[in-house]
Motif scaffolding. Structure first.
Motif, mmCIF file in Angstrom:
data_model
loop_
_atom_site.group_PDB
_atom_site.id
_atom_site.type_symbol
_atom_site.label_atom_id
_atom_site.label_comp_id
_atom_site.label_asym_id
_atom_site.label_seq_id
_atom_site.Cartn_x
_atom_site.Cartn_y
_atom_site.Cartn_z
ATOM 1 N N ASP A 123 0.609 11.085 6.073
ATOM 2 C CA ASP A 123 0.865 9.933 5.209
ATOM 3 C C ASP A 123 0.722 8.635 5.993
ATOM 4 O O ASP A 123 0.113 7.678 5.550
ATOM 5 C CB ASP A 123 2.287 9.995 4.630
ATOM 6 C CG ASP A 123 2.387 11.037 3.535
ATOM 7 O OD1 ASP A 123 1.327 11.591 3.189
ATOM 8 O OD2 ASP A 123 3.493 11.275 3.052
ATOM 9 N N VAL B 164 -7.718 -3.075 4.057
ATOM 10 C CA VAL B 164 -7.276 -4.257 3.323
ATOM 11 C C VAL B 164 -7.444 -5.508 4.167
ATOM 12 O O VAL B 164 -7.924 -6.544 3.708
ATOM 13 C CB VAL B 164 -5.799 -4.099 2.905
ATOM 14 C CG1 VAL B 164 -5.258 -5.409 2.363
ATOM 15 C CG2 VAL B 164 -5.686 -3.006 1.862
ATOM 16 N N THR C 193 0.839 -1.203 0.000
ATOM 17 C CA THR C 193 0.000 0.000 0.000
ATOM 18 C C THR C 193 0.866 1.241 0.000
ATOM 19 O O THR C 193 1.969 1.243 0.530
ATOM 20 C CB THR C 193 -0.901 0.055 1.243
ATOM 21 O OG1 THR C 193 -0.053 0.089 2.397
ATOM 22 C CG2 THR C 193 -1.811 -1.134 1.329
ATOM 23 N N PHE C 194 0.340 2.265 -0.638
ATOM 24 C CA PHE C 194 0.919 3.601 -0.547
ATOM 25 C C PHE C 194 -0.151 4.487 0.069
ATOM 26 O O PHE C 194 -1.321 4.117 0.067
ATOM 27 C CB PHE C 194 1.303 4.108 -1.935
ATOM 28 C CG PHE C 194 2.426 3.340 -2.545
ATOM 29 C CD1 PHE C 194 3.714 3.498 -2.065
ATOM 30 C CD2 PHE C 194 2.202 2.440 -3.567
ATOM 31 C CE1 PHE C 194 4.761 2.779 -2.605
ATOM 32 C CE2 PHE C 194 3.250 1.715 -4.109
ATOM 33 C CZ PHE C 194 4.519 1.885 -3.634
ATOM 34 N N PRO C 195 0.241 5.667 0.555
ATOM 35 C CA PRO C 195 -0.774 6.525 1.160
ATOM 36 C C PRO C 195 -1.985 6.672 0.238
ATOM 37 O O PRO C 195 -1.861 7.109 -0.900
ATOM 38 C CB PRO C 195 -0.043 7.858 1.320
ATOM 39 C CG PRO C 195 1.377 7.459 1.485
ATOM 40 C CD PRO C 195 1.569 6.224 0.674
ATOM 41 N N GLY C 196 -3.112 6.230 0.721
ATOM 42 C CA GLY C 196 -4.342 6.434 -0.032
ATOM 43 C C GLY C 196 -4.654 5.400 -1.081
ATOM 44 O O GLY C 196 -5.757 5.353 -1.582
ATOM 45 N N VAL D 249 -5.649 2.581 5.136
ATOM 46 C CA VAL D 249 -5.766 1.688 3.980
ATOM 47 C C VAL D 249 -5.479 0.250 4.395
ATOM 48 O O VAL D 249 -6.176 -0.681 4.031
ATOM 49 C CB VAL D 249 -4.794 2.125 2.861
ATOM 50 C CG1 VAL D 249 -4.739 1.069 1.776
ATOM 51 C CG2 VAL D 249 -5.218 3.455 2.298
ATOM 52 N N ARG D 250 -4.438 0.122 5.215
ATOM 53 C CA ARG D 250 -4.046 -1.212 5.661
ATOM 54 C C ARG D 250 -5.187 -1.892 6.410
ATOM 55 O O ARG D 250 -5.459 -3.068 6.232
ATOM 56 C CB ARG D 250 -2.833 -1.090 6.581
ATOM 57 C CG ARG D 250 -1.726 -2.031 6.174
ATOM 58 C CD ARG D 250 -0.564 -1.879 7.108
ATOM 59 N NE ARG D 250 0.551 -1.299 6.418
ATOM 60 C CZ ARG D 250 1.708 -1.067 7.010
ATOM 61 N NH1 ARG D 250 1.876 -1.309 8.291
ATOM 62 N NH2 ARG D 250 2.700 -0.580 6.333
ATOM 63 N N ALA E 185 -2.876 7.863 6.736
ATOM 64 C CA ALA E 185 -3.597 7.416 5.540
ATOM 65 C C ALA E 185 -3.245 5.962 5.234
ATOM 66 O O ALA E 185 -4.101 5.150 4.883
ATOM 67 C CB ALA E 185 -3.235 8.307 4.359
ATOM 68 N N LYS E 186 -1.956 5.654 5.405
ATOM 69 C CA LYS E 186 -1.488 4.310 5.115
ATOM 70 C C LYS E 186 -2.107 3.307 6.085
ATOM 71 O O LYS E 186 -2.583 2.247 5.688
ATOM 72 C CB LYS E 186 0.033 4.299 5.248
ATOM 73 C CG LYS E 186 0.676 3.225 4.429
ATOM 74 C CD LYS E 186 2.169 3.429 4.411
ATOM 75 C CE LYS E 186 2.825 2.166 3.930
ATOM 76 N NZ LYS E 186 4.266 2.298 3.820
#
Lengths: 511, 369
Positions: free
Chosen positions: B356, B367, A14-17, B363-364, B359-360
């Motif tokens: 950042d 997922v 993953t990357f930011p966003g 997302v993680r 946000a990461k």
């Protein structure tokens, strides 16, 4: 020994966003040519960067030749016999071929002094064995892009790599060079190497690949065997997730009067090299003229000169019969010159501005948006952009007030296209309009360009994708080393004939 | 429960420039308190001094002394104006560290007009005008050099700062009428009609320069946010190439922004000599208002309101500085706090790392679901 050269299992990165890779599997058999197919942004390059050690995955494991490995940096990958040829070559331009190949592991004699003799011989042997013909003593600057790519491949062979990753290898090549590369790939395979080919070009996969893994939006979709029966349509719909139309439907061209005349112009680049030489070209109303050529043959400088970004050395540019050679950029815009620039981040829009502000970037000062005392009418600006967002299907989180930097590449390009088209220019310069966009956006933008032609605009299209040129254009000009080397109507010449011209070989009929 | 409510606050905080500026200021003060505790002083004194600078009353039972409030506001005039100077250039992507020089030249221009022209009512207006023009020229030259010949504005402004500093005494000592002998280090007196009148708190230096400053803040906001000129300046600041490609004249934008930037600083110079100093002092060392303007603009995030508030804060600190001297608290603490605030502001870019990371992580989480 394992049957598989590479097994990447459940890779997530993953990357930011964004999730670049979401639980992706890649299984490559030994001694096969394995293609990885996906649109731009599907996660191909990320997956390979994980394999090559440039990124570390958040989850998943990697097995090389059946053994689980931790690839923490590119040196580890090299020692495991993985070599990578990057899309943008990593070569020192004023060094020789051999010097570039041995860079970082220079052979020395017993006094510790560099000795290239043996290395040169090894390079020569390798190049003969695999059909990668280059002169080991040539300076990189003096050889063609195709040859530079061979040097990159030789680099991986020199370090005894058994697995060679080629990242979008054909992006910078002429059609002939692409054919040669395909031969080289097959030769490498016959010599026992395993090849991973990253691409979004279906023809190449058909030509050389044994199997193909398809990625879409970071997810693993399928892995299929490539047989003679596999059709490009089938691959394309796997890649995009729906049936795709390749050809743009367009009516016959009805050229009107001459709108843009370029007369014998010469343009120098920033360091004073003549990039465009005595180039002449006309564009009529209601036609799309394409400039086909390999990147770096003066296309960028030609567009800079036409749009007014850089001055010309000599010659004349006429717009509707009026000389605009000395006009400022704003004067050209006012006289009806539109420009969809090649580099959309640098020249196309202002990432810190909102969508609304970007849509009026070229006419914010006109009475339409500016009232008394130079005060901007933000209501009018927002109204305009709300309309364009609707009309051009621009997807933005918060509508008109979204900063453009927060949009996806395709939507950023739509903002630019919307702005340029809304100014209804007589001439529209279009450079690389679909680079880096997904198939949906590509289809849309191409349709828009054709629609503008049908409205009677004159369009000059520069693209490095020959398919795009052949698909869209009514007339095609092949450019090589800053000069037009051939000019013909749609359908008159085949791709390979145009390719020869792009490489600088004049066609027989012209001579 | 409480966690759920907390999340959006952090996101809001990270996204809001104003909130981070406030947090940075608080952080600076906390560090100041720690410093005072370390050297064994009571940190309460610091806040008594600050309170006195803001409301004029030190403690219960203490007398009201509005002079302090007046001084605070008077000091904030040059801070805010120099902040505007820095901020205006910063919005166009330029680093104008020449506010000090532009300030000095503006001051010199006001000085000359106030000394050389026979007194007439409303003379101060001419002085202010001269300061605006000369400040604009001093800044505009840098802009033209930058835009036309790609001369670094940083180097050019540093040099012009020195030229301005040494030009001041040179002009005053050699070209202006001199004062009487018992007043060394002065030229002939400033005309009384050239001075900026005091108002409201007559015992302090609070003068009508305050209104000039307020006008400047409004002008700044109006040009930047409302006009087509501001639009092209901001466009140039964000992305010079795209602005140029769209037909915006970047040479003009850069030159003009440096000129306007210089005019703000020049006005600061006029306000200081005509309103704060009030006598014909010959400047021999840098007043540092120009340099502090950099800090003001940073804390105020180059926005009109932000600069106004940040300038007030620096005015308060400056006044507290003098009060603390009388209270036996090491006044250097104030300077340290100012410095720390600037450093913490500079660390703001570190917040994007936090963003950042968050946000990461988000997302993680999605997922792994």
């Amino acid at each position: 020994m394992s049957e598989y050269a590479i097994q990447m299992l459940g890779i997530t990165k993953t990357f930011p966003g964004i999730v670049a890779n979401d639980n992706v599997d890649l299984i490559v058999k030994k001694n096969e040519v394995h293609a990885i197919l996906g649109e731009n942004g599907a996660g191909k390059s990320t997956l390979m960067s994980v394999l090559f050690g440039a990124y570390s995955a958040d989850a998943g494991k990697i097995l090389i030749n059946g053994k689980e490995v931790k690839i923490t940096d590119p040196n580890v990958a090299t020692s495991l016999g993985i070599g990578m040829v990057h899309q943008h070559f990593k070569l020192v331009h004023n060094y020789t071929v051999t010097e570039n190949i041995v860079l970082g592991r220079e052979p020395r004699n017993r006094f510790g002094i560099l000795s290239l003799g043996a290395a040169e011989k090894k390079v020569k042997d390798l190049s003969e064995r695999y059909g990668l013909y280059v002169d080991p003593k040539a300076i990189i600057d003096d050889i063609t892009v195709g040859q530079q790519q061979r040097v990159e491949i030789l680099k991986t062979l020199y370090s005894d790599s058994d697995i060679i990753i080629l990242d979008e290898p054909t992006a910078v090549l002429t059609p002939q060079e692409i054919d040669e590369l395909m031969e080289i790939i097959l030769k490498l395979k016959s010599e026992g190497k395993t090849i991973v080919l990253i691409t979004h070009k279906l023809k190449e996969i058909k030509a050389v690949a044994d199997r193909c893994t398809v990625l879409r939006r970071g997810k693993y979709i399928d892995c299929i065997d490539i047989t003679p029966e596999t059709s490009e349509q089938q691959l394309a719909s796997l890649m995009v997730g729906r049936p795709v139309k390749f050809e743009i439907e367009k009516s016959t061209c009805k050229p009107g009067k001459k709108v843009l005349e370029i007369k014998d112009i010469t343009v120098k680049d920033a360091i004073g090299v003549e990039k465009v030489k005595d180039l002449s070209l006309d564009v009529h109303a209601g036609e799309i003229v394409g400039i086909a050529g390999v990147d770096g043959n003066g296309q960028t400088e030609l567009l800079y000169a036409l749009s007014g970004l850089s001055p010309i050395e000599k010659g004349q540019i006429l717009l509707n019969g009026e000389d605009i050679t000395k006009c400022s950029i704003r004067e050209r815009v006012e006289k009806g010159l539109g420009h969809i620039p090649e580099d959309r981040q640098k020249h196309g829009l202002i990432a810190g501005f909102t969508v609304a502000e970007n849509t009026v970037l070229k006419d914010f000062y006109t009475p339409k948006y500016t009232g008394k005392m130079g005060v901007l009418d933000y209501d009018a600006i927002t109204k305009n952009s709300d309309m364009l967002i609707e009309q051009f299907d621009i997807r933005s989180g918060q509508g008109s007030i979204t900063p453009c930097g927060a949009l996806s590449g395709g939507n950023q390009q739509k903002v630019i296209v919307a702005r340029e088209i809304s100014l209804s220019p007589d001439v529209l310069l279009v450079a690389q309009p679909t680079r880096g966009l997904d198939v949906g956006a590509i289809e849309y933008i191409r349709k828009r360009i054709v629609a503008e032609r049908d409205k009677g605009r004159a369009i000059l299209l520069v693209s490095f994708e020959l398919d795009e040129i052949m698909n869209l254009c009514d007339r095609i000009a092949a450019i090589s080393k800053g000069s037009i080397v051939g000019m013909f109507n749609e359908g008159e010449k085949t791709a390979s004939e145009i390719g020869l011209m792009m490489a600088g070989v004049k066609s027989k009929e012209d001579k | 429960m409480s966690k759920k409510e907390k999340q959006p606050f952090i996101d809001w905080f990270l996204d809001s420039n104003g909130a981070t500026s406030v947090a940075v200021v608080i952080l600076g003060f906390l560090a100041g308190i720690v410093l005072l505790l370390c050297i064994g002083k009571n940190p309460v004194g610091l806040f008594t001094a600050i309170k006195q600078s803001i409301i004029g009353k030190a403690a219960k039972g203490g007398g009201w002394n509005f002079r302090n409030v007046g001084e605070t506001l008077a000091f904030s005039i040059p801070y805010i104006l120099c902040g505007l100077s820095m901020g205006f250039a910063a919005r166009v992507g330029l680093f104008n560290i020449g506010a000090e020089g532009q300030y000095t030249m503006g001051m010199l221009a006001a000085h000359i007009v106030a000394v050389c022209i026979p007194a007439f009512p409303g003379q101060w207006m001419l002085c202010v005008l001269a300061a605006l023009v000369v400040g604009a020229i001093w800044g505009g030259v840098v802009g033209i050099l930058k835009a036309k010949y790609k001369v670094s504005e940083v180097v050019a402004t540093i040099m012009l700062n020195y030229i301005a500093l040494y030009l001041y005494p040179l002009v005053c000592l050699n070209m202006l009428p001199q004062g009487t002998f018992n007043k060394t280090g002065r030229t002939a007196d400033l005309a009384s009609t050239a001075l900026l009148d005091n108002f409201l708190i007559k015992s302090s230096n609070l003068n009508i320069g305050f209104f000039l400053m307020l006008i400047a803040v409004v002008v700044y906001w109006f040009i930047m946010e409302k006009t087509r000129l501001g639009f092209s300046l901001r466009a140039t600041g964000f992305n010079k190439d795209a602005a140029r490609c769209s037909g915006i004249n970047d040479t003009k934008a850069i030159s003009l922004s440096m000129a306007i930037s210089g005019a703000f600083a020049g006005l600061a110079g006029a306000c200081v000599i005509l309103g704060l100093v009030r006598y014909s002092k010959i400047l021999t060392s840098q007043d540092n208002y120009g340099f502090m303007g950099i800090a003001v603009a940073l804390v105020g995030n180059s926005r009109a309101l932000g600069i106004f508030l940040a300038g007030l804060l620096f005015g308060i600190l400056k006044q507290a500085y003098s009060i603390m001297q009388g209270m036996g608290i090491p006044k250097e603490v104030v300077t340290v706090i100012e410095g720390l605030i600037v450093i913490f502001i500079a660390l703001r870019s570190g917040l994007s790392l936090v963003k950042d990371y968050r946000a990461k992580a988000k997302v993680r989480k999605e997922v792994s679901k």
